[in-house]
Scaffold this motif. Structure first.
Motif, PDB file in Angstrom:
ATOM      1  N   ARG A  33       0.845  -1.190   0.000  1.00 10.07           N
ATOM      2  CA  ARG A  33       0.000   0.000   0.000  1.00 10.07           C
ATOM      3  C   ARG A  33       0.879   1.238   0.000  1.00 10.07           C
ATOM      4  O   ARG A  33       2.055   1.179  -0.310  1.00 10.07           O
ATOM      5  CB  ARG A  33      -0.932  -0.035   1.205  1.00 10.07           C
ATOM      6  CG  ARG A  33      -2.042  -1.056   1.028  1.00 10.07           C
ATOM      7  CD  ARG A  33      -3.047  -1.016   2.115  1.00 10.07           C
ATOM      8  NE  ARG A  33      -3.448   0.354   2.445  1.00 10.07           N
ATOM      9  CZ  ARG A  33      -4.412   0.663   3.279  1.00 10.07           C
ATOM     10  NH1 ARG A  33      -5.084  -0.283   3.872  1.00 10.07           N
ATOM     11  NH2 ARG A  33      -4.705   1.920   3.533  1.00 10.07           N
ATOM     12  N   ASP A  34       0.314   2.359   0.380  1.00 10.70           N
ATOM     13  CA  ASP A  34       0.948   3.669   0.302  1.00 10.70           C
ATOM     14  C   ASP A  34       2.366   3.707   0.871  1.00 10.70           C
ATOM     15  O   ASP A  34       3.319   4.079   0.174  1.00 10.70           O
ATOM     16  CB  ASP A  34       0.131   4.721   1.051  1.00 10.70           C
ATOM     17  CG  ASP A  34      -1.359   4.625   0.837  1.00 10.70           C
ATOM     18  OD1 ASP A  34      -1.902   3.513   0.783  1.00 10.70           O
ATOM     19  OD2 ASP A  34      -1.989   5.689   0.741  1.00 10.70           O
ATOM     20  N   GLN A  35       2.498   3.359   2.135  1.00  7.62           N
ATOM     21  CA  GLN A  35       3.788   3.503   2.802  1.00  7.62           C
ATOM     22  C   GLN A  35       4.825   2.522   2.259  1.00  7.62           C
ATOM     23  O   GLN A  35       6.010   2.853   2.148  1.00  7.62           O
ATOM     24  CB  GLN A  35       3.633   3.358   4.321  1.00  7.62           C
ATOM     25  CG  GLN A  35       2.855   4.501   4.942  1.00  7.62           C
ATOM     26  CD  GLN A  35       3.477   5.850   4.636  1.00  7.62           C
ATOM     27  OE1 GLN A  35       4.674   6.057   4.801  1.00  7.62           O
ATOM     28  NE2 GLN A  35       2.667   6.787   4.164  1.00  7.62           N
ATOM     29  N   HIS A  37       4.899   1.444  -0.839  1.00  9.45           N
ATOM     30  CA  HIS A  37       5.275   2.014  -2.133  1.00  9.45           C
ATOM     31  C   HIS A  37       6.291   3.137  -1.958  1.00  9.45           C
ATOM     32  O   HIS A  37       7.247   3.239  -2.726  1.00  9.45           O
ATOM     33  CB  HIS A  37       4.045   2.528  -2.882  1.00  9.45           C
ATOM     34  CG  HIS A  37       3.380   1.489  -3.709  1.00  9.45           C
ATOM     35  ND1 HIS A  37       2.673   0.454  -3.166  1.00  9.45           N
ATOM     36  CD2 HIS A  37       3.341   1.325  -5.052  1.00  9.45           C
ATOM     37  CE1 HIS A  37       2.212  -0.305  -4.134  1.00  9.45           C
ATOM     38  NE2 HIS A  37       2.606   0.197  -5.296  1.00  9.45           N
ATOM     39  N   LYS A  38       6.076   3.959  -0.965  1.00 12.55           N
ATOM     40  CA  LYS A  38       7.002   5.058  -0.701  1.00 12.55           C
ATOM     41  C   LYS A  38       8.400   4.508  -0.404  1.00 12.55           C
ATOM     42  O   LYS A  38       9.403   5.014  -0.933  1.00 12.55           O
ATOM     43  CB  LYS A  38       6.490   5.883   0.481  1.00 12.55           C
ATOM     44  CG  LYS A  38       7.320   7.094   0.801  1.00 12.55           C
ATOM     45  CD  LYS A  38       6.680   7.887   1.939  1.00 12.55           C
ATOM     46  CE  LYS A  38       7.488   9.130   2.248  1.00 12.55           C
ATOM     47  NZ  LYS A  38       6.862   9.912   3.347  1.00 12.55           N
ATOM     48  N   TYR A  61      -2.925  -4.204  -4.204  1.00 10.91           N
ATOM     49  CA  TYR A  61      -3.071  -3.060  -3.310  1.00 10.91           C
ATOM     50  C   TYR A  61      -4.030  -3.452  -2.192  1.00 10.91           C
ATOM     51  O   TYR A  61      -5.252  -3.357  -2.326  1.00 10.91           O
ATOM     52  CB  TYR A  61      -3.599  -1.843  -4.067  1.00 10.91           C
ATOM     53  CG  TYR A  61      -2.733  -1.402  -5.216  1.00 10.91           C
ATOM     54  CD1 TYR A  61      -1.344  -1.339  -5.103  1.00 10.91           C
ATOM     55  CD2 TYR A  61      -3.301  -1.034  -6.426  1.00 10.91           C
ATOM     56  CE1 TYR A  61      -0.560  -0.917  -6.160  1.00 10.91           C
ATOM     57  CE2 TYR A  61      -2.519  -0.604  -7.483  1.00 10.91           C
ATOM     58  CZ  TYR A  61      -1.151  -0.558  -7.342  1.00 10.91           C
ATOM     59  OH  TYR A  61      -0.379  -0.130  -8.391  1.00 10.91           O
ATOM     60  N   ARG A  83      -4.099   5.855  -4.699  1.00 13.65           N
ATOM     61  CA  ARG A  83      -3.197   6.287  -3.622  1.00 13.65           C
ATOM     62  C   ARG A  83      -1.746   5.906  -3.909  1.00 13.65           C
ATOM     63  O   ARG A  83      -0.835   6.464  -3.321  1.00 13.65           O
ATOM     64  CB  ARG A  83      -3.653   5.687  -2.294  1.00 13.65           C
ATOM     65  CG  ARG A  83      -5.020   6.220  -1.977  1.00 13.65           C
ATOM     66  CD  ARG A  83      -5.578   6.047  -0.609  1.00 13.65           C
ATOM     67  NE  ARG A  83      -5.165   5.082   0.319  1.00 13.65           N
ATOM     68  CZ  ARG A  83      -5.985   4.206   0.885  1.00 13.65           C
ATOM     69  NH1 ARG A  83      -7.243   4.134   0.512  1.00 13.65           N
ATOM     70  NH2 ARG A  83      -5.556   3.398   1.804  1.00 13.65           N
ATOM     71  N   MET A  84      -1.534   4.980  -4.836  1.00 13.91           N
ATOM     72  CA  MET A  84      -0.189   4.555  -5.190  1.00 13.91           C
ATOM     73  C   MET A  84       0.312   5.205  -6.473  1.00 13.91           C
ATOM     74  O   MET A  84       1.435   4.983  -6.905  1.00 13.91           O
ATOM     75  CB  MET A  84      -0.133   3.032  -5.348  1.00 13.91           C
ATOM     76  CG  MET A  84       0.021   2.233  -4.064  1.00 13.91           C
ATOM     77  SD  MET A  84      -1.135   2.529  -2.741  1.00 13.91           S
ATOM     78  CE  MET A  84      -2.596   1.717  -3.288  1.00 13.91           C
ATOM     79  N   TYR A  87       3.852   6.738  -7.128  1.00 10.45           N
ATOM     80  CA  TYR A  87       5.012   5.839  -7.150  1.00 10.45           C
ATOM     81  C   TYR A  87       4.957   4.809  -8.280  1.00 10.45           C
ATOM     82  O   TYR A  87       5.984   4.248  -8.653  1.00 10.45           O
ATOM     83  CB  TYR A  87       5.106   5.082  -5.816  1.00 10.45           C
ATOM     84  CG  TYR A  87       5.055   5.992  -4.629  1.00 10.45           C
ATOM     85  CD1 TYR A  87       6.137   6.813  -4.311  1.00 10.45           C
ATOM     86  CD2 TYR A  87       3.922   6.069  -3.826  1.00 10.45           C
ATOM     87  CE1 TYR A  87       6.092   7.666  -3.218  1.00 10.45           C
ATOM     88  CE2 TYR A  87       3.875   6.923  -2.736  1.00 10.45           C
ATOM     89  CZ  TYR A  87       4.952   7.716  -2.436  1.00 10.45           C
ATOM     90  OH  TYR A  87       4.905   8.563  -1.367  1.00 10.45           O
ATOM     91  N   GLU A 149       0.041  -2.530   6.589  1.00  5.22           N
ATOM     92  CA  GLU A 149       0.622  -2.055   5.328  1.00  5.22           C
ATOM     93  C   GLU A 149       1.981  -2.680   5.033  1.00  5.22           C
ATOM     94  O   GLU A 149       2.651  -2.297   4.070  1.00  5.22           O
ATOM     95  CB  GLU A 149       0.726  -0.527   5.326  1.00  5.22           C
ATOM     96  CG  GLU A 149      -0.620   0.137   5.203  1.00  5.22           C
ATOM     97  CD  GLU A 149      -0.534   1.577   4.748  1.00  5.22           C
ATOM     98  OE1 GLU A 149       0.279   1.889   3.862  1.00  5.22           O
ATOM     99  OE2 GLU A 149      -1.299   2.386   5.276  1.00  5.22           O
TER     100      GLU A 149
END
Length: 166
Positions: A33-35, A37-38, A61, A83-84, A87, A149
């Protein structure tokens, strides 16, 4: 009848998929998920090792909840893919082949998918119990500090989705 999509995905098979086709996925997918991917994007940018090889990889996801009642995994429905999007083009350029989630993608992601022979599959929102039943193995592989996550390696069988962008 659904088309089988075996992972890791063969580039020729992806090229022959048509939008709107119902597929059943079999093979390995990674949750992110978001974090996550970051962190993966930062690792790519800085030349650090990745938690899994991106070449021909599939990312779902999803942020699974802890398992209960002897299950391999908890609730694991799709999350909003957009949200991704910040990235995703970088991951695609580095080999990501398949993405599974829900919702629309931005133009940069759509162009990266088309330019690199990837595919975006839409999963069914609200069907977490169905998806949970299609997972045959689950292993935490990276970023345990992120809780739900974190990145998990899943083995799936007959995991339903619809081809959305190729």
């Amino acid at each position: 009848m659904p088309e089988k999509l075996y992972l890791p995905a063969d580039a020729a098979h992806i090229k022959n998929l048509k939008p709107g086709t119902f597929v059943e996925i079999c093979g390995t997918v990674y949750t992110a998920r978001d974090q996550a991917h970051k962190r993966i994007a930062a690792a790519i940018t800085s030349g650090q090792p990745l938690p899994f090889p991106l070449g021909d990889a599939a990312i779902y996801y999803c942020g699974p909840t802890p398992p209960q009642h002897g299950n391999l995994i908890g609730s694991c429905g799709p999350t909003t893919s957009g949200r991704m999007d910040a990235y995703t083009p970088l991951l695609i350029e580095n080999g990501l082949r398949v993405m599974i989630g829900k919702g629309i993608r931005n133009e940069a992601v759509t162009q990266a998918i088309k330019a690199h022979g990837a595919v975006y599959l839409t999963a069914i929102g609200g069907a977490a119990a169905l998806y949970q039943s299609r997972i045959t193995a689950c292993e935490l592989i990276a970023y345990p500090d992120l809780g739900c996550e974190a990145v998990y390696k899943l083995t799936v069988k007959d995991f339903p989705a619809v081809v959305s962008i190729i």
